[in-house]
Design a protein around this motif. Structure first.
Motif, PDB file in Angstrom:
ATOM      1  N   LEU A 180       0.828  -1.211   0.000  1.00 59.68           N
ATOM      2  CA  LEU A 180       0.000   0.000   0.000  1.00 59.68           C
ATOM      3  C   LEU A 180       0.865   1.266   0.000  1.00 59.68           C
ATOM      4  O   LEU A 180       0.565   2.236  -0.705  1.00 59.68           O
ATOM      5  CB  LEU A 180      -0.931  -0.016   1.220  1.00 59.68           C
ATOM      6  CG  LEU A 180      -2.097  -1.010   1.120  1.00 59.68           C
ATOM      7  CD1 LEU A 180      -2.724  -1.223   2.486  1.00 59.68           C
ATOM      8  CD2 LEU A 180      -3.146  -0.527   0.113  1.00 59.68           C
ATOM      9  N   VAL A 181       1.924   1.258   0.769  1.00 62.67           N
ATOM     10  CA  VAL A 181       2.842   2.402   0.798  1.00 62.67           C
ATOM     11  C   VAL A 181       3.450   2.629  -0.583  1.00 62.67           C
ATOM     12  O   VAL A 181       3.626   3.770  -1.037  1.00 62.67           O
ATOM     13  CB  VAL A 181       3.933   2.175   1.871  1.00 62.67           C
ATOM     14  CG1 VAL A 181       5.096   3.135   1.682  1.00 62.67           C
ATOM     15  CG2 VAL A 181       3.342   2.330   3.270  1.00 62.67           C
ATOM     16  N   GLU A 182       3.762   1.534  -1.292  1.00 64.45           N
ATOM     17  CA  GLU A 182       4.324   1.672  -2.637  1.00 64.45           C
ATOM     18  C   GLU A 182       3.296   2.212  -3.618  1.00 64.45           C
ATOM     19  O   GLU A 182       3.622   3.042  -4.492  1.00 64.45           O
ATOM     20  CB  GLU A 182       4.873   0.328  -3.111  1.00 64.45           C
ATOM     21  CG  GLU A 182       5.390   0.312  -4.538  1.00 64.45           C
ATOM     22  CD  GLU A 182       6.581   1.228  -4.790  1.00 64.45           C
ATOM     23  OE1 GLU A 182       6.940   1.396  -5.972  1.00 64.45           O
ATOM     24  OE2 GLU A 182       7.154   1.791  -3.823  1.00 64.45           O
ATOM     25  N   LEU A 183       2.036   1.795  -3.497  1.00 64.60           N
ATOM     26  CA  LEU A 183       0.998   2.351  -4.360  1.00 64.60           C
ATOM     27  C   LEU A 183       0.834   3.850  -4.129  1.00 64.60           C
ATOM     28  O   LEU A 183       0.656   4.613  -5.081  1.00 64.60           O
ATOM     29  CB  LEU A 183      -0.333   1.633  -4.116  1.00 64.60           C
ATOM     30  CG  LEU A 183      -0.472   0.231  -4.707  1.00 64.60           C
ATOM     31  CD1 LEU A 183      -1.784  -0.405  -4.258  1.00 64.60           C
ATOM     32  CD2 LEU A 183      -0.398   0.255  -6.235  1.00 64.60           C
ATOM     33  N   VAL A 184       0.904   4.270  -2.882  1.00 64.47           N
ATOM     34  CA  VAL A 184       0.824   5.699  -2.581  1.00 64.47           C
ATOM     35  C   VAL A 184       2.027   6.419  -3.186  1.00 64.47           C
ATOM     36  O   VAL A 184       1.898   7.493  -3.799  1.00 64.47           O
ATOM     37  CB  VAL A 184       0.724   5.930  -1.062  1.00 64.47           C
ATOM     38  CG1 VAL A 184       0.854   7.418  -0.732  1.00 64.47           C
ATOM     39  CG2 VAL A 184      -0.597   5.380  -0.512  1.00 64.47           C
ATOM     40  N   ARG A 185       3.216   5.852  -3.030  1.00 63.03           N
ATOM     41  CA  ARG A 185       4.424   6.484  -3.567  1.00 63.03           C
ATOM     42  C   ARG A 185       4.328   6.650  -5.076  1.00 63.03           C
ATOM     43  O   ARG A 185       4.750   7.673  -5.629  1.00 63.03           O
ATOM     44  CB  ARG A 185       5.651   5.641  -3.216  1.00 63.03           C
ATOM     45  CG  ARG A 185       6.991   6.303  -3.564  1.00 63.03           C
ATOM     46  CD  ARG A 185       8.116   5.289  -3.593  1.00 63.03           C
ATOM     47  NE  ARG A 185       7.996   4.403  -4.739  1.00 63.03           N
ATOM     48  CZ  ARG A 185       8.427   4.722  -5.967  1.00 63.03           C
ATOM     49  NH1 ARG A 185       8.976   5.900  -6.203  1.00 63.03           N
ATOM     50  NH2 ARG A 185       8.282   3.859  -6.956  1.00 63.03           N
ATOM     51  N   GLN A 186       3.744   5.658  -5.752  1.00 65.59           N
ATOM     52  CA  GLN A 186       3.620   5.719  -7.204  1.00 65.59           C
ATOM     53  C   GLN A 186       2.456   6.586  -7.670  1.00 65.59           C
ATOM     54  O   GLN A 186       2.271   6.765  -8.878  1.00 65.59           O
ATOM     55  CB  GLN A 186       3.447   4.300  -7.768  1.00 65.59           C
ATOM     56  CG  GLN A 186       4.668   3.413  -7.632  1.00 65.59           C
ATOM     57  CD  GLN A 186       4.488   2.067  -8.310  1.00 65.59           C
ATOM     58  OE1 GLN A 186       3.633   1.894  -9.180  1.00 65.59           O
ATOM     59  NE2 GLN A 186       5.315   1.103  -7.939  1.00 65.59           N
ATOM     60  N   GLY A 187       1.664   7.119  -6.752  1.00 67.71           N
ATOM     61  CA  GLY A 187       0.515   7.926  -7.127  1.00 67.71           C
ATOM     62  C   GLY A 187      -0.672   7.108  -7.603  1.00 67.71           C
ATOM     63  O   GLY A 187      -1.572   7.646  -8.269  1.00 67.71           O
ATOM     64  N   ARG A 188      -0.707   5.837  -7.252  1.00 69.01           N
ATOM     65  CA  ARG A 188      -1.795   4.958  -7.678  1.00 69.01           C
ATOM     66  C   ARG A 188      -2.853   4.772  -6.585  1.00 69.01           C
ATOM     67  O   ARG A 188      -3.888   4.154  -6.821  1.00 69.01           O
ATOM     68  CB  ARG A 188      -1.222   3.597  -8.089  1.00 69.01           C
ATOM     69  CG  ARG A 188      -0.312   3.701  -9.296  1.00 69.01           C
ATOM     70  CD  ARG A 188       0.627   2.506  -9.443  1.00 69.01           C
ATOM     71  NE  ARG A 188      -0.062   1.252  -9.710  1.00 69.01           N
ATOM     72  CZ  ARG A 188       0.583   0.091  -9.880  1.00 69.01           C
ATOM     73  NH1 ARG A 188       1.918   0.049  -9.804  1.00 69.01           N
ATOM     74  NH2 ARG A 188      -0.111  -1.018 -10.112  1.00 69.01           N
ATOM     75  N   ALA A 189      -2.587   5.273  -5.380  1.00 68.38           N
ATOM     76  CA  ALA A 189      -3.537   5.218  -4.269  1.00 68.38           C
ATOM     77  C   ALA A 189      -3.257   6.401  -3.361  1.00 68.38           C
ATOM     78  O   ALA A 189      -2.208   7.049  -3.447  1.00 68.38           O
ATOM     79  CB  ALA A 189      -3.411   3.902  -3.498  1.00 68.38           C
ATOM     80  N   GLU A 190      -4.216   6.698  -2.490  1.00 69.52           N
ATOM     81  CA  GLU A 190      -4.027   7.765  -1.512  1.00 69.52           C
ATOM     82  C   GLU A 190      -4.506   7.290  -0.149  1.00 69.52           C
ATOM     83  O   GLU A 190      -5.370   6.411  -0.039  1.00 69.52           O
ATOM     84  CB  GLU A 190      -4.785   9.026  -1.919  1.00 69.52           C
ATOM     85  CG  GLU A 190      -6.286   8.857  -2.044  1.00 69.52           C
ATOM     86  CD  GLU A 190      -6.964  10.117  -2.529  1.00 69.52           C
ATOM     87  OE1 GLU A 190      -6.249  11.065  -2.900  1.00 69.52           O
ATOM     88  OE2 GLU A 190      -8.217  10.158  -2.546  1.00 69.52           O
TER      89      GLU A 190
END
Length: 333
Positions: free
Chosen positions: A305-315
């Motif tokens: 989840l942290v990686e998705l946030v870093r990639q701008g794919r989740a917040e």
């Protein structure tokens, strides 16, 4: 009980792989014994238990070595199944213990006298939706590892790029992260051998854990580390678990694909509705797990989840920002 059927002998330098007992589900960790003019080197001696101490006594007898022959203990990383017996063996052999500075920091974070991991990890998981029925088990679970890593060794630091002599030849330490900060693999460029600990495993994916006070981007670190390791030509890899293998580059490719597939699956779950990390964890791994595997599952879910946030794919939706009483994750609008 003899260990001889389990000890696998290779060439003179890489003397033996000694499987040492550990808790399920893995059940065995690979320790490696290398013989050279500098003496005997043990890589990753395993966790400290009465059973593992007995296994080493039997292994030394069958390999024809004594405790005084052991001159150094080399650790790929800080996890108890690799690091645990280092201090005990140092006491009875006088051997030097080598690990990376970053890995040593992680031993203090987890089990040092000032460690607060038994408080910080349950609090992190509560904020991310884990029920108290699970969080309440974590302090005792974490404390159970203390006996496996006691006493702590006196450590001499190994640094990336500074060769270490083992088994009559020079091995190059390669530092990576993701599975464990400061993880060291050891590369023999002549024979193209890699002792890779848990950095790359055959058949199973190394756990990637987000932990308070540790690497803030563990999955990114792991993926970058795989790319780094793929730059070495490896004929045979000697892992921390399961059997040696000859498809190092292919295994790296499959691990990279595996984590991208998991990121895509989590994205799909978040599109259904905003979810806590525990919601996602339960969807990915279920809840019919013991506390040990549930800790790994929750930490790995957070890493993705942290990686998705870093990639701008989740917040991340914090409490008070429409997320309720706990943190939730949602697709980026």
């Amino acid at each position: 009980m003899t260990l001889l059927p389990d000890i696998q002998l290779w060439e003179r330098e890489l003397l033996a792989r000694v499987p040492i007992s550990m808790a399920p589900p893995l059940r065995r960790v690979n320790s490696y014994v290398l013989r050279g003019e500098e003496g005997i080197t043990i890589i990753d001696p395993g966790p400290r238990t009465d059973e593992t101490i007995g296994e080493w006594q039997a292994a030394w007898k069958e390999l024809g070595i004594s405790s005084r022959d052991i001159t150094q203990i080399v650790l790929t990383h800080h996890h108890p199944d690799h690091y645990g017996l280092a201090g005990y063996l140092q006491e009875i052999t006088g051997a030097m213990v080598h690990m990376s500075p970053r890995a040593y920091e992680e031993t203090r974070l987890m089990w040092g006298t000032d460690s607060r991991m038994h408080e910080a990890l349950p609090e992190l998981f509560r904020r991310h939706g884990m029920p108290e029925s699970w969080c309440g088990q974590l302090p005792g679970h974490l404390h159970s590892f203390v006996a496996q890593v006691t006493p702590a060794p006196e450590v001499t630091f190994l640094r990336e790029g500074e060769p270490i002599w083992m088994g009559g030849r020079a091995w190059l330490p390669i530092e990576t992260a993701g599975h464990a900060p400061g993880h060291l693999s050891f590369y023999d460029a002549v024979q193209k051998m890699m002792v890779c600990g848990d950095a790359v495993l055959p058949q199973i994916s190394p756990n990637i854990s987000f932990l308070p006070g540790s690497d803030p981007q563990p999955l990114r670190s792991f993926l970058d580390s795989l790319v780094k390791l793929n730059g070495y030509e490896v004929a045979t890899a000697y892992p921390g678990h399961r059997n040696p293998f000859d498809y190092f580059a292919e295994r790296i490719r499959l691990l990279l694909e595996h984590h991208e597939e998991r990121l895509l699956r989590i994205e799909g779950l978040l599109r259904e509705r905003p979810q806590t990390a525990f919601d996602v964890c339960a969807a990915l791994f279920g809840t019919e797990l013991g506390i040990h595997q549930m800790r790994f599952a929750m930490s790995e879910t957070l890493a993705h989840l942290v990686e998705l946030v870093r990639q701008g794919r989740a917040e991340e939706q914090s409490p008070g920002d429409g997320g309720g009483e706990v943190i939730r994750f949602a697709p980026v609008k």
